[in-house]
Design an enzyme around this catalytic site. Structure first.
Site, short mmCIF file in Angstrom:
data_model
loop_
_atom_site.label_atom_id
_atom_site.label_comp_id
_atom_site.label_asym_id
_atom_site.label_seq_id
_atom_site.Cartn_x
_atom_site.Cartn_y
_atom_site.Cartn_z
N ALA A 250 39.42 43.29 43.94
CA ALA A 250 38.52 43.87 42.92
C ALA A 250 37.44 44.20 43.65
O ALA A 250 37.05 43.73 44.87
CB ALA A 250 38.55 42.92 41.72
N LYS A 251 36.49 44.74 42.66
CA LYS A 251 35.23 45.14 43.01
C LYS A 251 34.31 44.06 43.82
O LYS A 251 33.75 44.40 44.69
CB LYS A 251 34.15 45.49 42.07
#
Ligand code: GLU
Length: 320
Positions: A250-251
């Protein structure tokens, strides 16, 4: 003629997990001569940024992924940006309301910002909504309505939902287990679950390929398709890429953004080769273009194992 799509959320930089999903969805379409659609999923306005949307499209193009319809290209099913499609969502909510499938919810949990984003694993939403507002009588509703604008929830029937997933195989869910879900927040923001169905149906998407963290959202979406009398697409949920912590990439695993890799001098063909190798489409990482991969692509070749993408992986890529 298949119609497939990639639907990025512009709340962070495109990372290799996103690029991998985009590549596989693109390959599924291009290997069969279908139409590929790009749709910007920015209904979560406060979290979405126009410059991230522009960068995501630029990163995808740089990798060699193109599309036939999309925000920058137009097409007969536009607009291709969710924030411009609110009237369609409202029309769907009216239909569901007319069928008696929605009820007003005055609980604070319904305010959660998260409902506008795809829930990457329904468990991230916490325990299933216990249905507190489902059984309020008219008097109780009126009394609450004086103090609060309600959200709207879909009353999920307690029955099994079965579907065949083209990569994950046969699936069976007890629909009620996830609880009644929000379709529109009190502030008018519609949920991912509703918007994605309205858009995939309106854009006549025949095949959805996405990460398997969205597989448990599919029963909710199938209920919406059914309620709107729309034919659902075929689904293929592919294994995830994981960060070094074993969690969905994810980010927060920022170093794996395509932008960072691009700026560090890595060539797009090498990244595409790495994405293909981790998906089981190549035996080892070698530079290759998406087009070169399209000729012998098939869903059955996608590896059923998740891949861990850690710093070591990135280092190895750099020295190739
Ligand atoms: N916009 C979603 C995401 O970025 C994708 C949803 C979908 O493919 O259904 O996770």
């Amino acid at each position: 003629m298949i119609r497939g799509r990639y639907a990025p959320t512009p709340s962070g930089e495109l990372h290799i997990g996103n690029a991998r999903t985009a590549l596989l969805a693109w390959l599924q379409v291009r290997s069969t001569g279908g139409t590929f659609i790009m749709r910007m999923e920015d209904i979560d306005k406060p979290r979405s940024k126009p410059e991230l949307a522009r960068e995501a499209l630029s990163d995808l193009r740089w990798l060699g992924i193109d599309w036939d319809e999309g925000p920058d290209k137009g097409g007969s099913f536009g607009p291709y940006v969710q924030s411009e499609r609110q009237p369609l969502y409202e029309a769907a909510i009216d239909r569901l309301t007319a069928k008696g499938l929605l009820y007003p919810c005055y609980c604070s949990r319904a305010e959660l910002a998260a409902v506008a984003s795809a829930p990457h694993g329904l468990s991230a939403e916490g325990p299933a909504y216990p249905g507190s507002c489902r059984h309020l009588n008219e008097g109780e509703r009126q009394e609450r309505a004086q103090r609060k604008t309600p959200a709207l929830r879909f009353a999920v029937p307690d029955r099994p939902i079965v579907f065949h997933d083209r990569t994950a195989g046969p699936q069976s869910f007890q629909a009620g287990e996830g609880g009644d879900f929000v379709v529109r927040r009190a502030d008018g923001i519609v949920s991912y679950q509703l918007a994605v169905v309205v858009d995939d149906a309106a854009m006549e998407i025949s095949d959805v390929l996405r990460g398997c963290d969205l597989i448990d959202s599919t029963p909710r979406q199938l209920l919406i398709y059914e309620a709107l009398d729309k034919r659902p697409p075929r689904f293929a949920h592919v294994p995830l890429l994981l960060g070094a912590d074993g969690k969905r990439l994810a980010k927060r695993h920022g170093a794996h953004s395509i932008r960072a890799m691009r700026e560090s001098g890595l060539r797009p063909e090498l990244i595409v080769g790495a994405l293909a190798a981790m998906s089981g489409l190549l035996d080892r990482i070698e530079p290759i273009t998406p087009l070169e991969l399209a000729s012998d692509f098939s869903l059955t070749r996608i590896s059923d194992q998740p891949t861990v993408v850690d710093e070591g992986w990135l280092q190895r890529l750099r020295i190739l």
